[in-house]
Design a protein around this motif. Sequence first.
Motif, short mmCIF file in Angstrom:
data_model
loop_
_atom_site.label_atom_id
_atom_site.label_comp_id
_atom_site.label_asym_id
_atom_site.label_seq_id
_atom_site.Cartn_x
_atom_site.Cartn_y
_atom_site.Cartn_z
N LEU A 198 2.56 -4.44 0.20
CA LEU A 198 4.10 -4.30 -0.48
C LEU A 198 4.99 -3.92 0.70
O LEU A 198 6.30 -4.45 0.76
CB LEU A 198 3.81 -3.19 -1.51
CG LEU A 198 5.33 -2.94 -2.35
CD1 LEU A 198 5.79 -4.17 -3.02
CD2 LEU A 198 5.15 -1.73 -3.36
N VAL A 199 4.57 -2.80 1.50
CA VAL A 199 5.33 -2.42 2.46
C VAL A 199 5.78 -3.56 3.34
O VAL A 199 6.97 -3.53 4.11
CB VAL A 199 4.85 -1.40 3.21
CG1 VAL A 199 5.47 -0.69 4.72
CG2 VAL A 199 4.54 -0.01 2.48
N ALA A 200 4.61 -4.31 3.86
CA ALA A 200 4.74 -5.46 4.84
C ALA A 200 5.73 -6.46 4.19
O ALA A 200 6.54 -7.00 5.17
CB ALA A 200 3.50 -6.06 5.13
N ALA A 201 5.93 -6.60 2.85
CA ALA A 201 6.70 -7.64 2.37
C ALA A 201 8.15 -7.19 2.09
O ALA A 201 8.97 -7.88 2.65
CB ALA A 201 6.49 -8.20 1.01
N ARG A 202 8.29 -5.98 1.96
CA ARG A 202 9.63 -5.52 1.84
C ARG A 202 10.40 -4.76 3.10
O ARG A 202 11.40 -4.78 3.20
CB ARG A 202 9.66 -4.16 0.61
CG ARG A 202 9.27 -4.64 -0.62
CD ARG A 202 9.39 -3.73 -1.74
NE ARG A 202 9.50 -3.91 -3.03
CZ ARG A 202 9.37 -3.17 -4.06
NH1 ARG A 202 9.54 -1.90 -3.92
NH2 ARG A 202 8.94 -3.65 -5.31
N TRP A 203 9.46 -4.76 4.07
CA TRP A 203 10.10 -3.86 5.17
C TRP A 203 9.64 -4.76 6.52
O TRP A 203 9.77 -4.15 7.63
CB TRP A 203 9.39 -2.62 5.36
CG TRP A 203 9.91 -1.76 4.44
CD1 TRP A 203 9.32 -1.43 3.16
CD2 TRP A 203 11.00 -0.66 4.38
NE1 TRP A 203 10.17 -0.46 2.62
CE2 TRP A 203 11.03 0.13 3.21
CE3 TRP A 203 11.93 -0.37 5.47
CZ2 TRP A 203 11.94 1.29 3.04
CZ3 TRP A 203 12.77 0.60 5.35
CH2 TRP A 203 12.95 1.22 4.14
N ALA A 204 9.52 -6.07 6.46
CA ALA A 204 9.14 -6.99 7.32
C ALA A 204 10.33 -7.07 8.47
O ALA A 204 9.98 -7.29 9.67
CB ALA A 204 8.82 -8.28 6.83
N ASP A 205 11.68 -6.91 8.17
CA ASP A 205 12.63 -7.03 9.04
C ASP A 205 12.96 -5.57 9.89
O ASP A 205 13.96 -5.67 10.53
CB ASP A 205 14.04 -7.39 8.35
CG ASP A 205 13.88 -8.79 7.87
OD1 ASP A 205 13.03 -9.43 8.42
OD2 ASP A 205 14.82 -8.88 6.68
#
Length: 377
Positions: free
Chosen positions: A31-38
């Motif tokens: 979830l973190v990787a998807a939402r905070w990828a930028d």
Amino acid sequence: AAAGGGGAAAGSGAEALLLPLLQGAWPSFDLVAARWADDAVVGAALCGLWGATARAVGGQLAPVLPQVIGAAAGMFQRHLHAACLKCLADIVSMPRVGARASAEVQASLAGIPDKLAAALPVLQQTITQTDKGGKSLHRPSRPQGQGQGQGQGPGQLSQQQQQQEQHARALETLQALWDVARAFVAHAPELLLPSPTFLVLCQNAVSCISWADSEAVEAAARFLAETIVGQSLMHVRQMAPEALALAATLPGTWVIPPGLRGAVDDMCRQLGGAVVQEVLSAVAKGAVGHEAEAALADALNALCCTHPRECEAAIVATLSGPSSPCRRAELSPRHIELFVAAATRQPPHPRRRFHCLMSDFGKVSSALMPPEAFEGY
């Protein structure tokens, strides 16, 4: 991640405790990787966690490896952060990666070399544009703020600090990039060596010697040296065939399979002259540290041992041509002949002796030592 820092030393007991914890937390990581990828900071932290996990649990990470590889590669393309590359190097170095990995894992790794090659021009541009002192190889270290005009304000100082930080980050990423390339040669050569990208990476490694800083030069030179000789230099004391064969039997040593050696030989034939020229020029200028100079010496030593005729011609052309790096020294044809004989002698010098030869070459090039010093080799 801290729990996994001990790697193999942690033992199976630590792994037994770590795996359930990671399995329970993994959906949150996704979830973190998807939402905070930028976000570069979050991406670097996640890649650090994934790399530590790969070192701790090894092949037990296999079910999620394609997902992790894709996420780390995507974050690297967005941010060009060294942590993403360190994570990928840890994964490539895992025992079950490479020829023994699943087809899905191999497919995920196969595109990584192309991403490395695509990032190199961007990194070089960042490094050269943020280096106010010229090429990094020639830039002496200096205290922060030295050389600024007295009338500069806080905003200007902040801009300079930002450039320094960008410069340092790009150099760290460049160093990590060569570590990943080296990991592919060592642990997944079948994914890199047959690819056209292999030659592109080697061309950039040779070029990097002339404009990067000492640590990045060292990483690029080690990548070239181990690729050319075809195995880890961890236990190698001399690059003679019998010494290499003995070192290949020792723990922790890897060897490029014979079936892939042809790609390396083709690269050496195409780039050997450029390797000789850049190595001799870098050592002659004396602008790299001791470790980088030793890595450059290993690259030239490896080439001299595997392709002596090509090396001999390239050394003569480099030292006798109008762009000779030895401009401060007067090298006669006899002096050049002495150096060529020392560099390409059979049996080859032990590695430490060859390092001394290259160190003396640098001193001769700077007129700190007479060229007759080559007679001792």
